[in-house]
Design a protein around this motif. Structure first.
Motif, short mmCIF file in Angstrom:
data_model
loop_
_atom_site.label_atom_id
_atom_site.label_comp_id
_atom_site.label_asym_id
_atom_site.label_seq_id
_atom_site.Cartn_x
_atom_site.Cartn_y
_atom_site.Cartn_z
N VAL A 1 11.93 34.55 -44.74
CA VAL A 1 11.78 36.01 -44.54
C VAL A 1 12.93 36.76 -44.94
N ARG A 2 12.91 38.05 -44.81
CA ARG A 2 14.04 38.87 -45.07
C ARG A 2 14.03 39.67 -43.80
N TRP A 3 15.40 40.07 -43.23
CA TRP A 3 15.32 41.05 -42.42
C TRP A 3 16.70 41.95 -42.51
N THR A 4 16.68 43.05 -41.61
CA THR A 4 17.89 43.83 -41.52
C THR A 4 18.82 43.52 -40.20
N ASP B 1 8.23 48.35 -47.79
CA ASP B 1 9.04 48.93 -46.88
C ASP B 1 10.17 49.50 -47.39
N GLY B 2 11.08 48.79 -47.92
CA GLY B 2 12.51 49.17 -48.58
C GLY B 2 12.14 50.10 -49.57
N PHE B 3 11.18 50.30 -50.29
CA PHE B 3 11.09 51.39 -51.38
C PHE B 3 10.56 52.53 -50.76
N ARG C 1 11.22 53.74 -47.89
CA ARG C 1 12.43 54.47 -47.24
C ARG C 1 13.42 54.90 -48.15
N LYS C 2 13.60 54.18 -49.16
CA LYS C 2 14.63 54.73 -50.40
C LYS C 2 14.01 55.94 -51.08
N ALA C 3 12.64 56.12 -51.08
CA ALA C 3 11.81 57.21 -51.88
C ALA C 3 12.15 58.55 -50.94
N HIS C 4 11.78 57.99 -49.46
CA HIS C 4 12.12 59.02 -48.51
C HIS C 4 13.28 59.82 -48.36
N ALA C 5 14.55 58.68 -48.45
CA ALA C 5 15.73 59.11 -48.50
C ALA C 5 16.23 60.03 -49.78
N ALA C 6 15.42 59.88 -50.80
CA ALA C 6 15.97 60.75 -51.97
C ALA C 6 15.05 62.01 -51.95
N GLY C 7 14.26 62.23 -50.85
CA GLY C 7 13.71 63.48 -50.63
C GLY C 7 12.28 63.79 -51.28
N TYR C 8 11.55 62.61 -51.41
CA TYR C 8 10.09 62.76 -51.91
C TYR C 8 9.19 61.69 -51.48
N ALA C 9 8.01 61.83 -51.40
CA ALA C 9 6.87 60.84 -51.08
C ALA C 9 6.36 60.14 -52.64
N ILE D 1 4.94 52.13 -62.98
CA ILE D 1 6.22 51.35 -62.74
C ILE D 1 6.27 50.70 -61.27
N THR D 2 7.17 49.78 -61.00
CA THR D 2 6.92 49.14 -59.68
C THR D 2 8.34 48.91 -59.11
N PHE D 3 8.57 48.74 -57.91
CA PHE D 3 9.82 48.35 -57.36
C PHE D 3 9.68 46.99 -56.82
#
Length: 304
Positions: free
Chosen positions: A147-150, A205-207, A209-217, A240-242
């Protein structure tokens, strides 16, 4: 014909020299020659052409090599299984995982367990993403998971398996393909190919969150069932993909380019997890095998 005869035959077949084969078997050459002659009498066929200068397999000898190896290997596996059972190293260990980077790790671990503990069945459950894997381990439905976690959950022991960084994967001819690094802001108007919205899929999920933090969906134009398909769609120019660098390294890379993401420079980690205090001896044996098959990599000072 018995195991002793087949071991002697394979030594000569592989060395093509009776003296070297005898040294390998830690016996004198005359007893080895007698053993081979006895085997030939039992089989009713000559296995080697011998001269004073060379030893060669006959067609009958060549036909015997692979079956002899299978029989000798079978005896070896049977012996290890009995020895493992005598040490209590039998049983079943259930393991969950998801994603191409995990598939490679699971393959390496499965081979190690098979070689060291043939009495242990490693029962594998793919497409088990983070949240589901964590719950299954904590509830006792799984013994192990990758797994991966924060945030580290309670009641779980773990070990880091890989150090990962987020990347953007683009077609080889994409305008961004020559960049050394990109930011999420650079990708605002790009079409994306993404994995399904499975609960606990940390990469997707990480992608988001990063897009929203940059101001877009993000503009997701295509969903792919797995990373291999996603990379193929990227190579075909669908979008393209993340992803993470470890995953990209484990798929076909023709026609694509992975570019480090500025917002992904901090390392993330995949972990092998199990319940704290689990006394299953088979699990203990698999964990010991994992330390050799999947050693913990060099970690930055702040890794947790």
């Amino acid at each position: 014909m018995d195991l002793h005869h087949l071991q002697a035959f394979l030594a000569v077949a592989e060395e093509l020299h009776f003296g070297r084969a005898a040294d390998r078997l830690h016996i004198a050459q005359p007893p080895l020659s007698r053993t081979i002659k006895q085997l030939e009498r039992d089989l009713g066929a000559q296995l080697f052409d011998r001269t004073t200068r060379s030893v060669r397999l006959t067609s009958a000898g060549e036909a015997l090599v692979e079956p002899a190896r299978q029989i000798v290997d079978g005896f070896r596996v049977a012996r290890r299984a009995v020895q493992s059972a005598g040490r209590g190293k039998t049983g079943r260990v259930r393991m969950g995982f998801a994603g191409p980077s995990s598939y490679l790790l699971v393959g390496q671990l499965g081979r190690s367990v098979r070689e060291k503990h043939p009495g242990i069945e490693l029962s594998l459950r793919s497409r088990t993403f983070n949240d589901a894997a964590l719950r299954a381990v904590m509830d006792g439905d799984l013994d192990l998971a990758i797994v991966r976690w924060t945030v580290e959950p309670p009641g779980i022991d773990h070990r880091i398996l890989t150090v990962e960084h987020h990347v953007i994967v683009v077609p080889a001819e994409h305008p961004l393909a020559g960049r050394e690094r990109v930011s999420m802001a650079d990708l605002r108007y790009e079409p994306f190919v993404m994995l399904p919205a499975d609960p606990g899929s940390s990469v997707r999920d990480g992608f988001i969150r990063k897009a929203h933090a940059a101001g877009y969906a993000p503009n997701i134009v295509q969903t792919a069932p797995d990373s291999w398909t996603a990379m193929a769609l990227v190579a075909a120019g669908v979008g393209i993909t993340f992803s993470i660098d470890v995953a990209v390294n484990n798929v076909v890379q023709e026609g694509i380019r992975a570019i480090p993401l500025e917002e992904g420079m901090a390392a993330t980690y995949s972990r092998l997890i199990w319940r704290h205090g689990d006394t299953n001896p088979a699990l203990k044996a698999v964990l010991e095998a994992s330390e050799e098959a999947l050693p913990t990599p060099s970690l930055p000072p702040n890794a947790t």
